[in-house]
Design a protein around this motif. Structure first.
Motif, mmCIF file in Angstrom:
data_model
loop_
_atom_site.group_PDB
_atom_site.id
_atom_site.type_symbol
_atom_site.label_atom_id
_atom_site.label_comp_id
_atom_site.label_asym_id
_atom_site.label_seq_id
_atom_site.Cartn_x
_atom_site.Cartn_y
_atom_site.Cartn_z
ATOM 1 N N ALA A 192 0.833 -1.203 0.000
ATOM 2 C CA ALA A 192 0.000 0.000 0.000
ATOM 3 C C ALA A 192 0.867 1.251 0.000
ATOM 4 C CB ALA A 192 -0.930 -0.004 1.215
ATOM 5 N N LYS A 193 1.900 1.257 0.818
ATOM 6 C CA LYS A 193 2.801 2.410 0.875
ATOM 7 C C LYS A 193 3.510 2.613 -0.461
ATOM 8 C CE LYS A 193 2.606 3.849 5.180
ATOM 9 N NZ LYS A 193 2.147 5.171 5.519
ATOM 10 N N MET A 194 3.917 1.512 -1.088
ATOM 11 C CA MET A 194 4.586 1.604 -2.384
ATOM 12 C C MET A 194 3.649 2.165 -3.446
ATOM 13 S SD MET A 194 6.904 -1.870 -2.390
ATOM 14 C CE MET A 194 7.097 -1.819 -4.145
ATOM 15 N N GLU A 195 2.385 1.723 -3.428
ATOM 16 C CA GLU A 195 1.402 2.247 -4.389
ATOM 17 C C GLU A 195 1.193 3.746 -4.183
ATOM 18 O OE1 GLU A 195 -2.063 -0.184 -3.815
ATOM 19 O OE2 GLU A 195 -1.500 -1.510 -5.458
ATOM 20 N N GLN A 196 1.127 4.147 -2.932
ATOM 21 C CA GLN A 196 0.936 5.563 -2.638
ATOM 22 C C GLN A 196 2.119 6.382 -3.147
ATOM 23 O OE1 GLN A 196 0.407 5.073 1.573
ATOM 24 N NE2 GLN A 196 -1.784 5.492 1.446
ATOM 25 N N ALA A 197 3.325 5.895 -2.885
ATOM 26 C CA ALA A 197 4.520 6.623 -3.316
ATOM 27 C C ALA A 197 4.621 6.667 -4.841
ATOM 28 C CB ALA A 197 5.770 5.971 -2.725
ATOM 29 N N LYS A 198 4.333 5.545 -5.480
ATOM 30 C CA LYS A 198 4.390 5.484 -6.940
ATOM 31 C C LYS A 198 3.352 6.437 -7.542
ATOM 32 C CE LYS A 198 4.012 2.106 -10.681
ATOM 33 N NZ LYS A 198 3.667 0.712 -10.993
ATOM 34 N N GLY A 199 2.170 6.457 -6.955
ATOM 35 C CA GLY A 199 1.119 7.349 -7.427
ATOM 36 C C GLY A 199 1.498 8.802 -7.273
ATOM 37 N N LYS A 200 2.110 9.135 -6.139
ATOM 38 C CA LYS A 200 2.527 10.517 -5.900
ATOM 39 C C LYS A 200 3.586 10.929 -6.920
ATOM 40 C CE LYS A 200 2.599 14.331 -3.549
ATOM 41 N NZ LYS A 200 1.495 15.261 -3.683
ATOM 42 N N ALA A 201 4.517 10.017 -7.208
ATOM 43 C CA ALA A 201 5.561 10.318 -8.190
ATOM 44 C C ALA A 201 4.952 10.537 -9.579
ATOM 45 C CB ALA A 201 6.574 9.182 -8.231
ATOM 46 N N LYS A 202 3.999 9.691 -9.951
ATOM 47 C CA LYS A 202 3.346 9.847 -11.255
ATOM 48 C C LYS A 202 2.594 11.168 -11.335
ATOM 49 C CE LYS A 202 2.327 5.330 -13.231
ATOM 50 N NZ LYS A 202 1.233 4.411 -13.587
ATOM 51 N N GLU A 203 1.875 11.478 -10.253
ATOM 52 C CA GLU A 203 1.103 12.722 -10.242
ATOM 53 C C GLU A 203 2.034 13.929 -10.375
ATOM 54 O OE1 GLU A 203 -2.065 15.229 -7.514
ATOM 55 O OE2 GLU A 203 -1.169 13.422 -6.685
ATOM 56 N N THR A 204 3.126 13.923 -9.633
ATOM 57 C CA THR A 204 4.088 15.020 -9.683
ATOM 58 C C THR A 204 4.705 15.145 -11.074
ATOM 59 O OG1 THR A 204 4.562 14.736 -7.337
ATOM 60 C CG2 THR A 204 6.191 15.936 -8.634
ATOM 61 N N ALA A 205 5.083 14.006 -11.656
ATOM 62 C CA ALA A 205 5.669 14.024 -13.004
ATOM 63 C C ALA A 205 4.655 14.536 -14.017
ATOM 64 C CB ALA A 205 6.146 12.625 -13.385
ATOM 65 N N GLY A 206 3.420 14.089 -13.884
ATOM 66 C CA GLY A 206 2.370 14.532 -14.792
ATOM 67 C C GLY A 206 2.153 16.035 -14.731
ATOM 68 N N ARG A 207 2.163 16.559 -13.525
ATOM 69 C CA ARG A 207 1.992 18.015 -13.359
ATOM 70 C C ARG A 207 3.184 18.766 -13.937
ATOM 71 N NH1 ARG A 207 -0.730 18.961 -7.422
ATOM 72 N NH2 ARG A 207 -2.735 18.051 -7.985
ATOM 73 N N ALA A 208 4.381 18.218 -13.730
ATOM 74 C CA ALA A 208 5.594 18.892 -14.196
ATOM 75 C C ALA A 208 5.618 19.035 -15.718
ATOM 76 C CB ALA A 208 6.827 18.140 -13.722
ATOM 77 N N VAL A 209 5.137 18.011 -16.416
ATOM 78 C CA VAL A 209 5.178 18.056 -17.882
ATOM 79 C C VAL A 209 3.837 18.459 -18.487
ATOM 80 C CG1 VAL A 209 7.058 16.393 -18.051
ATOM 81 C CG2 VAL A 209 4.700 15.576 -18.144
ATOM 82 N N GLY A 210 2.841 18.682 -17.634
ATOM 83 C CA GLY A 210 1.536 19.106 -18.131
ATOM 84 C C GLY A 210 0.719 17.975 -18.730
ATOM 85 N N ASN A 211 0.960 16.757 -18.280
ATOM 86 C CA ASN A 211 0.248 15.584 -18.802
ATOM 87 C C ASN A 211 -0.890 15.228 -17.844
ATOM 88 O OD1 ASN A 211 -0.557 12.954 -19.495
ATOM 89 N ND2 ASN A 211 1.462 12.435 -20.276
ATOM 90 N N GLU A 212 -2.102 15.576 -18.223
ATOM 91 C CA GLU A 212 -3.266 15.331 -17.365
ATOM 92 C C GLU A 212 -3.529 13.837 -17.146
ATOM 93 O OE1 GLU A 212 -5.365 17.224 -15.465
ATOM 94 O OE2 GLU A 212 -3.875 18.773 -15.868
ATOM 95 N N ARG A 213 -3.290 13.020 -18.173
ATOM 96 C CA ARG A 213 -3.524 11.585 -18.045
ATOM 97 C C ARG A 213 -2.602 10.978 -16.979
ATOM 98 N NH1 ARG A 213 -1.234 7.941 -21.950
ATOM 99 N NH2 ARG A 213 -1.234 6.037 -20.793
#
Length: 57
Positions: free
Chosen positions: A9-30
């Motif tokens: 669960a912790k790994m999923e949360q961390a992976k999700g946070k990283a994806k969300e941050t990367a998505g915001r950084a490059v402007g990728n809504e998906r």
């Protein structure tokens, strides 16, 4: 086994946070949405494990 699931669960949360941050950084809504979804999945899994712990004690 419960510790393994909590770790997952912790790994999923961390992976999700990283994806969300990367998505915001490059402007990728998906990618941002995928990250939020993974975080929610991790949150749900963690809540489930915590509930199990409450009933064990």
């Amino acid at each position: 086994m419960a510790e393994k699931k909590k770790t997952r669960a912790k790994m999923e949360q961390a992976k999700g946070k990283a994806k969300e941050t990367a998505g915001r950084a490059v402007g990728n809504e998906r990618l941002t949405a995928e990250g939020r979804a993974e975080q929610a999945k991790g949150d749900a899994r963690q809540a489930k494990e915590k509930t199990k712990d409450v009933f064990k004690h």
